[in-house]
Scaffold this active site. Structure first.
Site, PDB file in Angstrom:
ATOM      1  N   LYS A  17     -19.752  15.704   3.981  1.00 14.76           N
ATOM      2  CA  LYS A  17     -20.703  14.790   3.353  1.00 14.76           C
ATOM      3  C   LYS A  17     -21.989  15.527   2.991  1.00 14.76           C
ATOM      4  O   LYS A  17     -22.340  16.529   3.620  1.00 14.76           O
ATOM      5  CB  LYS A  17     -21.029  13.636   4.302  1.00 14.76           C
ATOM      6  CG  LYS A  17     -19.850  12.743   4.641  1.00 14.76           C
ATOM      7  CD  LYS A  17     -20.277  11.641   5.605  1.00 14.76           C
ATOM      8  CE  LYS A  17     -19.113  10.736   5.963  1.00 14.76           C
ATOM      9  NZ  LYS A  17     -19.504   9.660   6.905  1.00 14.76           N
ATOM     10  N   CYS A  82     -16.800  16.948 -14.014  1.00 14.00           N
ATOM     11  CA  CYS A  82     -15.815  16.858 -12.937  1.00 14.00           C
ATOM     12  C   CYS A  82     -14.590  17.732 -13.151  1.00 14.00           C
ATOM     13  O   CYS A  82     -13.816  17.940 -12.207  1.00 14.00           O
ATOM     14  CB  CYS A  82     -15.388  15.414 -12.744  1.00 14.00           C
ATOM     15  SG  CYS A  82     -16.756  14.310 -12.346  1.00 14.00           S
ATOM     16  N   CYS A 211     -13.842   4.018  -4.517  1.00 16.62           N
ATOM     17  CA  CYS A 211     -14.728   4.950  -5.227  1.00 16.62           C
ATOM     18  C   CYS A 211     -14.825   6.243  -4.431  1.00 16.62           C
ATOM     19  O   CYS A 211     -15.052   6.205  -3.215  1.00 16.62           O
ATOM     20  CB  CYS A 211     -16.129   4.361  -5.380  1.00 16.62           C
ATOM     21  SG  CYS A 211     -16.188   2.711  -6.132  1.00 16.62           S
ATOM     22  N   CYS A 212     -14.656   7.377  -5.084  1.00 19.13           N
ATOM     23  CA  CYS A 212     -14.739   8.643  -4.362  1.00 19.13           C
ATOM     24  C   CYS A 212     -16.178   8.908  -3.930  1.00 19.13           C
ATOM     25  O   CYS A 212     -17.125   8.505  -4.611  1.00 19.13           O
ATOM     26  CB  CYS A 212     -14.203   9.796  -5.219  1.00 19.13           C
ATOM     27  SG  CYS A 212     -15.265  10.237  -6.608  1.00 19.13           S
TER      28      CYS A 212
END
Length: 390
Positions: A17, A82, A211-212
């Site tokens: 994270k 992305c 959602c990623c």
């Protein structure tokens, strides 16, 4: 296509994270060292480096590989949103086809918490045309822009085919189930369809677990010629049977959210790859596709030809997208569960598929995997589809 291009080394680190990761150059160096170790070659044999990242200052690629070696080789910095990691891989492949013997493709990202945003407010945003389609089609809501775009595409799909909300949640349930067998995944806890639907709504039909998440991480691949592979003991390496990139068409800016988020890019890139490889979607056993949102996975099944248009719901509920079905999609857990560090994602997909084709994916191994398909898309836009064989 020129000379055959082999992938003899791959590596990645466990994603984390924002705020919990090492610095970008440390993560990138670890992934590069892992790929070199897998290839059983020293960095001194690498002739070129293509380094991909989205959020970072210019020449971050150099800073990253300087942790691996100081050999003076060309380092090219790549940014394609992305699809950055797959773009770096494509450039590395083209370098081999053009005469290079051994090239490193490296992707990494150190992301911030929260939704993606622009770093510049004094110039035209490169996604302004895409945003104008959204505004004309559905307006603007108080939700992350990308969630509105892909959620809007999912909503359009629902209106067109009457798809249940549970079907979108089923994609996330499958992602978590697969990720539970992946030690590299950020989220390995399983979730039920009910738990996915009960999570906070972001933009109908998407809830938070569809959602990623913003993620930090790195991945890398060593690509080389046939002669180089044989010289260094790789007698049956995974190789790239087809690869294509597409950017936006006129249809991307019609009044359709499905078109705007890249359906035609994916369909046309896949068509080119199937033609190059002489194979079709029916020949694919395992696929890593760009599930930034559950809605995009549903759209991508059809764009890649894994099922017919309008049949994704049946494809999902018949479990043709998982073990025992037609094609195992995102055995890694995908972006939804593994995480999505933008510059690293494409090369993490590559790493997973190379492991699958080698038969070294442990608990998530797809039986008898011989042909693998990769799909990586970034809005703005660029879509890269790659087919691997062994």
């Amino acid at each position: 296509m020129g000379r055959r291009v082999n992938v003899i080394g791959v590596g990645m680190i466990k994603f984390s994270k924002p705020g919990a990761s090492e610095d970008y150059h440390v993560m990138a160096a670890k992934a590069a060292h892992a790929a070199l170790g897998d290839a059983k070659i020293p960095y001194e044999m690498v002739e070129q480096v293509y380094a991909g990242y989205v959020y970072g200052d210019s020449t971050c690629g150099q800073r990253a590989v300087y942790e691996v070696g100081l050999t003076g080789v060309p380092v090219f910095n790549v940014n394609n949103n992305c699809s950055t990691g797959s773009t770096a891989l494509m450039l590395a492949k083209q370098a081999i086809e053009g005469g290079a013997e051994c090239v490193l493709a490296l992707g990494f990202e150190k992301m911030e918490k929260g939704a993606l945003g622009s770093k510049f407010d004094d110039r035209e945003n490169p996604m302004a045309k895409h945003a104008s389609v959204m505004m004309a089609t559905q307006g603007f809501a108080q939700a992350p822009p990308t969630a509105q775009m892909f959620g809007g595409a999912g909503r359009e799909y629902r209106w067109k085919y009457g798809t249940k909300r549970e079907t979108f949640a089923k994609v996330s349930e499958k992602a978590r189930k697969h990720a539970s067998n992946n030690p590299y995944a950020l989220f390995g806890q399983r979730l039920s369809v009910e738990e996915v639907l009960a999570s906070e709504e972001v933009f109908d039909p998407l809830t938070r677990y569809q959602c990623c998440p913003p993620t930090c991480g790195a991945a890398a691949a060593i690509v080389c010629s046939d002669d180089f592979a044989k010289k260094h003991g790789h007698t049956s390496p995974v190789w790239i049977a087809g690869q294509a990139m597409t950017t936006d068409y006129k249809s991307s800016f019609e009044k359709s959210m499905i078109k705007m988020v890249g359906y035609d890019l994916t369909a046309n890139a896949a068509k080119k790859v199937y033609e190059q490889a002489g194979l079709g979607p029916q020949d694919v056993q395992v696929c890593e596709l760009h599930d930034c949102f559950s809605a995009n996975e549903i759209l991508t099944y059809e764009a890649l030809g894994l099922c017919k248009e309008g049949e994704a719901e049946k494809f999902i509920w018949d479990e043709q997208n998982t073990y025992g079905g037609k094609v195992v999609t995102n055995p890694s857990g995908g972006l939804l569960s593994k995480g999505h560090p933008l510059g690293a994602t494409g090369l993490a997909q590559c790493t997973e598929l190379v492991w699958q084709l080698r038969g070294t994916a442990d608990k998530r191994q797809v039986p008898n995997a011989k042909v693998a398909l990769q799909h990586n898309i970034g809005l703005g836009s660029a879509c890269v589809v790659t087919m691997y064989r062994v």
